[in-house]
Scaffold this motif. Structure first.
Motif, short mmCIF file in Angstrom:
data_model
loop_
_atom_site.label_atom_id
_atom_site.label_comp_id
_atom_site.label_asym_id
_atom_site.label_seq_id
_atom_site.Cartn_x
_atom_site.Cartn_y
_atom_site.Cartn_z
N LYS A 62 0.84 -1.20 0.00
CA LYS A 62 0.00 0.00 0.00
C LYS A 62 0.87 1.26 0.00
N LYS A 73 1.57 4.54 -2.76
CA LYS A 73 1.54 5.96 -2.38
C LYS A 73 2.90 6.63 -2.59
N LYS A 95 5.61 12.64 4.16
CA LYS A 95 4.16 12.65 4.22
C LYS A 95 3.68 13.29 5.52
N THR A 146 -5.07 9.42 7.15
CA THR A 146 -6.13 9.22 6.16
C THR A 146 -5.97 7.86 5.46
N HIS A 147 -4.74 7.51 5.13
CA HIS A 147 -4.50 6.30 4.35
C HIS A 147 -4.16 5.06 5.19
#
Length: 365
Positions: free
Chosen positions: A196, A200, A211, A218-219
């Protein structure tokens, strides 16, 4: 900021291929050979593999059938948990010669806080080296170690120079070390999460650090805050000698897949008895019973039920597991069944707070 946090001297000691190394220690004829602990050529799941076997791609949690295809000369040996526990106690006794702040994670690894230690040695690196030498001389096994300012970095570092090596990440090296680290090396980032993160654009610690907290939450949900802090060297969890047990379980992999619920109940009865014995031995009880079902296609399913009271009685455990088995139709024939109890009464007990040790950022490691 990192410089504002309490800085500790933490060692993470991790035994090298522990189960397999114990088998080779007890049977010198196995030294230098590819061996797998647990499982067999046609059935079962491997618990551990020697480094010789790992060169062929054999690893823990792999089916014995696949392992023998990867390594035709693989030797299977039975697990011997009583022996592992015996050796683990001897190793832990060595740890306690240096500090009382020892937090075992399993039979083969532990955290040690040596900020203040019984030897009065200011160098955590030299302490780790001495401990590893003693384990080899007194027990006959090799260990690896990671040394740094907190548990997270120490654990990551212990995997850096395996087997039979150690890695020290000094306070002034922490941020650079984390920025250059492959995201797969971050403790807590599994295969699914790594994939994942790749999607990103996160491949290294530096990518992760770029980040924002909002982006990560959020992710990645609650884990996002954890990732945000650890990549900045912030991990304040202390070494806890009296680690509270969160769950207790037992499971069985069958020599043949089971299709009949009658046979499954027979197996569950034995598993419930084993769980009850372990609960009684540990003097604990639990409220939440979870039934683990692994099907012949290796898909996994869990079913849980929380009771209004604590139990450790075998009959009650079995009855609840039986209810969970009948809760819904099985998807396929079954290769493994397990029962675990969580929500234990140990979780209501409080452990005393440990003294927080705060020192200047630069000091000998």
């Amino acid at each position: 900021m990192l410089s504002d946090l309490p800085i500790r001297k933490i060692i993470h000691v991790d035994m090298d291929a522990f189960y397999a190394s114990v088998a080779q220690l007890d049977n010198p004829e196995l030294k230098g050979k590819a061996i797998a602990v647990g499982g067999c050529e046609t059935r079962g799941v491997i618990s551990a593999a020697s480094y010789e076997a790992r060169k062929f791609g054999v690893k823990s949690a792999m089916s014995g059938n696949l392992a023998i295809k990867l390594c035709p000369e693989l030797i299977f040996v039975k697990t011997n948990f009583e022996r592992y526990k015996e050796i683990s106690k001897r190793i832990r006794k060595i740890f306690l010669d240096y500090t009382d702040l020892v937090e075992p994670l399993s039979l083969d690894e532990a955290y040690l806080d040596v900020t203040k230690n019984k030897k009065g040695n200011p160098s955590a690196s030299l302490i780790a080296q001495e401990i590893r030498e003693r384990i080899f001389n007194e027990v006959g096994l090799t260990a690896s170690a990671g040394i740094s300012i907190n548990k997270f970095i120490a654990k990551v570092a212990s995997d850096y120079n395996k087997p039979n090596g150690q890695k020290t990440v000094n306070p002034e090296e922490v941020l650079s070390f984390l920025e250059h680290l492959d995201i797969r090396k971050f403790y807590g980032v599994g295969k699914v999460t790594a994939e994942k993160m790749y999607q990103k654009g996160i491949f290294t610690g530096l990518d992760l650090k770029s980040k924002s907290l909002d982006f990560l939450e959020t992710h990645f949900g609650k884990s996002g805050r954890y990732y945000y802090h650890v990549v900045r060297g912030i991990h304040t969890s202390e070494v806890k000698p009296n680690r509270i047990r969160k769950s207790l379980a037992a499971e069985r992999t069958f020599s043949e897949n089971l299709s009949s619920e009658v046979f499954m109940l027979e197996k569950l009865n034995h598993i419930a008895e084993e769980v009850s014995k372990r609960l009684s031995k540990s003097k604990v009880a639990g409220k939440t019973i979870t039934l683990k079902i692994k099907y012949s296609d290796f898909s996994l399913q869990t079913r849980s039920k929380t009771l209004p009271y604590y139990i450790n009685d075998k009959d009650l455990i079995f009855k609840t597991a039986q209810d969970l088995l009948y809760q819904e139709q099985l998807n396929n024939s079954v290769r493994l069944l397990g029962i675990s109890l969580s929500n234990l009464n140990t979780e209501t007990k409080k452990t005393p707070e440990k003294e927080s040790v705060s020192v200047q950022l630069k000091f000998g490691f």
